[in-house]
Design a protein around this motif. Structure first.
Motif, PDB file in Angstrom:
ATOM      1  N   ALA A 168      27.231  48.408  42.740  1.00 59.18           N
ATOM      2  CA  ALA A 168      27.843  48.988  41.536  1.00 59.18           C
ATOM      3  C   ALA A 168      29.247  48.417  41.326  1.00 59.18           C
ATOM      4  CB  ALA A 168      27.892  50.509  41.660  1.00 59.18           C
ATOM      5  N   ILE A 169      30.025  48.311  42.425  1.00 57.25           N
ATOM      6  CA  ILE A 169      31.375  47.741  42.317  1.00 57.25           C
ATOM      7  C   ILE A 169      31.299  46.267  41.938  1.00 57.25           C
ATOM      8  CG2 ILE A 169      33.487  47.223  43.604  1.00 57.25           C
ATOM      9  CD1 ILE A 169      33.006  50.188  42.923  1.00 57.25           C
ATOM     10  N   TYR A 170      30.306  45.566  42.473  1.00 60.99           N
ATOM     11  CA  TYR A 170      30.149  44.149  42.170  1.00 60.99           C
ATOM     12  C   TYR A 170      29.930  43.932  40.677  1.00 60.99           C
ATOM     13  CZ  TYR A 170      28.045  39.506  41.981  1.00 60.99           C
ATOM     14  OH  TYR A 170      27.760  38.202  41.655  1.00 60.99           O
ATOM     15  N   TRP A 171      29.005  44.680  40.085  1.00 63.46           N
ATOM     16  CA  TRP A 171      28.698  44.472  38.666  1.00 63.46           C
ATOM     17  C   TRP A 171      29.822  44.980  37.772  1.00 63.46           C
ATOM     18  CZ3 TRP A 171      25.387  40.957  37.790  1.00 63.46           C
ATOM     19  CH2 TRP A 171      24.350  40.729  38.693  1.00 63.46           C
ATOM     20  N   ARG A 172      30.515  46.050  38.190  1.00 59.77           N
ATOM     21  CA  ARG A 172      31.684  46.504  37.417  1.00 59.77           C
ATOM     22  C   ARG A 172      32.757  45.413  37.386  1.00 59.77           C
ATOM     23  NH1 ARG A 172      34.040  51.926  39.707  1.00 59.77           N
ATOM     24  NH2 ARG A 172      35.682  51.374  38.202  1.00 59.77           N
ATOM     25  N   ALA A 173      33.005  44.784  38.542  1.00 53.89           N
ATOM     26  CA  ALA A 173      34.026  43.740  38.632  1.00 53.89           C
ATOM     27  C   ALA A 173      33.665  42.549  37.746  1.00 53.89           C
ATOM     28  CB  ALA A 173      34.187  43.292  40.082  1.00 53.89           C
ATOM     29  N   THR A 208      32.065  34.768  39.515  1.00 49.17           N
ATOM     30  CA  THR A 208      32.440  34.331  40.871  1.00 49.17           C
ATOM     31  C   THR A 208      33.569  35.175  41.445  1.00 49.17           C
ATOM     32  OG1 THR A 208      34.059  32.738  40.029  1.00 49.17           O
ATOM     33  CG2 THR A 208      31.796  31.967  40.302  1.00 49.17           C
ATOM     34  N   ALA A 209      33.895  36.284  40.778  1.00 50.87           N
ATOM     35  CA  ALA A 209      35.043  37.089  41.202  1.00 50.87           C
ATOM     36  C   ALA A 209      34.846  37.671  42.593  1.00 50.87           C
ATOM     37  CB  ALA A 209      35.301  38.207  40.202  1.00 50.87           C
ATOM     38  N   LEU A 210      33.616  38.070  42.916  1.00 55.90           N
ATOM     39  CA  LEU A 210      33.320  38.667  44.215  1.00 55.90           C
ATOM     40  C   LEU A 210      32.199  37.904  44.902  1.00 55.90           C
ATOM     41  CD1 LEU A 210      33.385  42.451  43.237  1.00 55.90           C
ATOM     42  CD2 LEU A 210      35.251  41.084  44.159  1.00 55.90           C
ATOM     43  N   TRP A 241      39.850  44.673  43.293  1.00 60.21           N
ATOM     44  CA  TRP A 241      38.382  44.711  43.227  1.00 60.21           C
ATOM     45  C   TRP A 241      37.763  44.229  44.542  1.00 60.21           C
ATOM     46  CZ3 TRP A 241      35.618  47.167  39.713  1.00 60.21           C
ATOM     47  CH2 TRP A 241      36.148  47.378  38.439  1.00 60.21           C
ATOM     48  N   ARG A 242      38.284  43.162  45.121  1.00 59.89           N
ATOM     49  CA  ARG A 242      37.727  42.627  46.365  1.00 59.89           C
ATOM     50  C   ARG A 242      37.829  43.654  47.501  1.00 59.89           C
ATOM     51  NH1 ARG A 242      40.762  37.795  44.863  1.00 59.89           N
ATOM     52  NH2 ARG A 242      39.355  36.272  43.893  1.00 59.89           N
ATOM     53  N   LYS A 243      39.002  44.315  47.577  1.00 57.41           N
ATOM     54  CA  LYS A 243      39.177  45.310  48.637  1.00 57.41           C
ATOM     55  C   LYS A 243      38.238  46.498  48.443  1.00 57.41           C
ATOM     56  CE  LYS A 243      43.949  44.238  49.919  1.00 57.41           C
ATOM     57  NZ  LYS A 243      45.347  44.712  49.992  1.00 57.41           N
TER      58      LYS A 243
END
Length: 550
Positions: free
Chosen positions: A530-535, A543-545, A512-514
């Motif tokens: 979009a990737i941030y909220w999916r993660a 705090t994942a991203l 996810w970070r990559k």
């Protein structure tokens, strides 16, 4: 915890020595400190040894040192170091007495000298003098006995103490071969009247208790090389005599203990004798005028016997074939490798690697199809096709990379190799070993045919069951590198790869970070958000991203 205690012990001993040297500690105070340390840490062998050494070396009080060691062994009976140090202490005591007697020029076995000149010498050599426990001798009923008889009895008593230590060590640690060997080494390093009987007893006990242990036989065989040399023989004959004794022991060992390990130790011994370029080569033989060819038949016999009794392991088999190669008997090496790969060692990957290298070197000098004829290429491919389908990718990883280098310049054979790889990868179940092979194939295709063909190849492998995360990461990195240079097709391909990988491995945070970092670099605020909220949703972690770009 043990390391911490040991470190503190070393610091404490250094500090106590320093304080005593500076006169800041009296002997009584130092004894109290050590007694307190032992009271709190009775299971630390080093404390007992330090206290005993202090009594022995500084106070010259053998009785106190002996009592401390005996108490320590009751608390730490399984400490090999304590048994060894106790034995060293008693032998040091006896040897100091012998040294004193010799230095005083005594012609008879006496414990003291009546010559008045001895007093001055004694003051100059105080380190050789210590308590003789005269009181205990008197209590033993030795008063009135003449000096020579008195010392005879003393040496006998000393030997009895040493024998008692040995038997105590055997009882406490009956299965420790290392402890027995150390005790024997100590006994061999000193000269003590009647100690030969104890040495023979130790040797007999070793054979009786450890004749089932391959390491014992290996040690005993090598011990023959340290036997005193017969002065009537020249250097070469003397070494040959020692070598024959070692061989006799090894031969007895493989008769009584025909195991793979025993044959392996025997073979290792021969390798050290014959070849000077090995780390374990024996300088004893390299300095002599030996011709290695004198011993090759004997060494080959070891491997032959191991094979005949079913003890030939993969390692021994490779040594067996490699020996023929070192002797430049290439045809015999080739035939042996072929025979062994067709027998019980049919799944020995290292042996197959060796066989393949022999075949390649026989047909050409380089792992490059450009230098090989069609006939030779066909012969080699048949060999690789057999082994690569026989062995799992986990075992045959090295062979796969060798095959790719070999057939990379021939489109037809490389295509056949890819088909073979597809079959093997389908059963690899997403292993990292499979990822190594599939990644290498994609890399070769990229190098030869470009990114479009490489994409076709990695999609083919990703369509197999359970593609590994490692292979996904390889493909993503390939496309991400192109995307960072503005390649639009690579951006689209990288997103598809990330989405596929996340479907397979949704909890992989680094994935996810990559993905998120790539969108920050080449995407828009909408795509990165979009990737941030999916993660956050999938990982259930706010705090994942990092905080998204505004």
């Amino acid at each position: 915890m043990a390391d911490t205690v040991q470190y503190r012990l070393e610091r404490m001993s250094d500090e106590l020595d320093d304080l005593e040297r500076r006169g800041l500690f009296t002997s009584t105070e130092l004894a109290e400190v050590m007694a307190q340390a032992i009271r709190y840490h009775p299971k630390v062998p080093g404390l007992w040894m330090y206290a005993a050494a202090w009594e022995f070396d500084q106070n010259l009080n053998v009785a106190a040192a002996r009592a401390l060691m005996q108490s320590g062994l009751r608390s730490c009976p399984e400490s090999e170091d304590m048994w060894i140090e106790y034995l060293r202490m008693e032998l040091t005591y006896l040897n100091k007495l012998k040294a004193r007697k010799a230095a005083l020029g005594e012609d008879v076995k006496t414990l003291q000298k009546s010559n008045d000149d001895s007093g001055h010498w004694k003051d100059e050599n105080k380190d050789l003098f210590m308590s003789l426990d005269e009181q205990s001798v008197e209590e033993s009923g030795l008063q009135g006995v003449d000096l020579e008889q008195k010392e005879d009895l003393f040496w006998q008593q000393g030997l009895l103490i040493i024998r008692t230590i040995y038997h105590g060590a055997m009882e406490a640690l009956p299965s420790s071969l290392t402890l027995r060997k150390k005790i024997l080494e100590i006994l061999n390093s000193v000269e003590l009247t009647h100690s030969e009987e104890l040495r023979l007893e130790v040797m007999d006990d070793l054979k009786k208790d450890f004749s089932h242990d391959e390491d014992y036989w290996d040690w005993f065989a090598r011990l023959q090389l340290s036997d005193p040399t017969n002065s009537s023989l020249n250097k070469k004959d003397a070494l040959l005599n020692k070598l024959n004794k070692s061989i006799q022991v090894y031969d007895e060992a493989v008769r009584k203990l025909p195991t793979s390990k025993m044959y392996s130790l025997y073979a290792k011994f021969w390798l050290g004798v014959i070849f000077s370029d090995r780390e374990d080569s024996m300088s004893l033989f390299q300095d002599a005028e030996f011709d290695a060819s004198e011993f090759t038949s004997s060494m080959l016999k070891v491997y032959e016997n191991a094979e005949s009794c079913g003890c030939l392991t993969e390692e021994l088999a490779c040594q067996y074939v490699s020996l023929f190669l070192r002797l430049e008997r290439f045809e015999e090496a080739k035939n042996l490798a072929e025979k062994l790969c067709s027998g019980p060692l049919a799944e020995a990957a290292n042996l197959w690697n060796l066989r393949a290298s022999i075949e390649i070197n026989r047909l050409g000098t380089a792992i490059d199809s450009a230098y090989l004829s069609e006939e030779n290429l066909s012969s080699l491919f048949d060999l690789f096709n057999v082994v690569l389908l026989k062995l799992s990718i986990t075992k045959a990883e090295v062979l796969w990379h060798t095959a790719m280098k070999l057939f990379s310049h021939d489109k037809i054979y490389f295509g056949k190799l890819v088909k073979c790889a597809t079959l093997s990868l389908s059963s690899a179940g997403g292993s990292d070993f499979g990822a190594s092979v599939s990644s290498a194939i994609v890399g070769w295709v990229l190098q030869k045919d470009g990114i479009k063909q490489a994409r076709k190849m990695y999609k083919r492998f990703l369509a197999l069951a359970c593609p590994s995360l490692k292979f996904f990461q390889f493909c993503i990195e390939l496309e991400a590198n192109l995307a960072s240079m503005g390649n639009h097709d690579a951006i689209v391909a990288a997103r598809k790869l990330f989405d596929s990988a996340i479907n397979q491995y949704p909890q992989e945070r680094e994935l996810w970070r990559k993905y998120y970092n790539m969108e920050l670099k080449v995407g828009t605020s909408e795509t990165s958000n979009a990737i941030y909220w999916r993660a956050r949703k999938v990982l259930n972690d706010c705090t994942a991203l990092a905080i998204p770009r505004s």
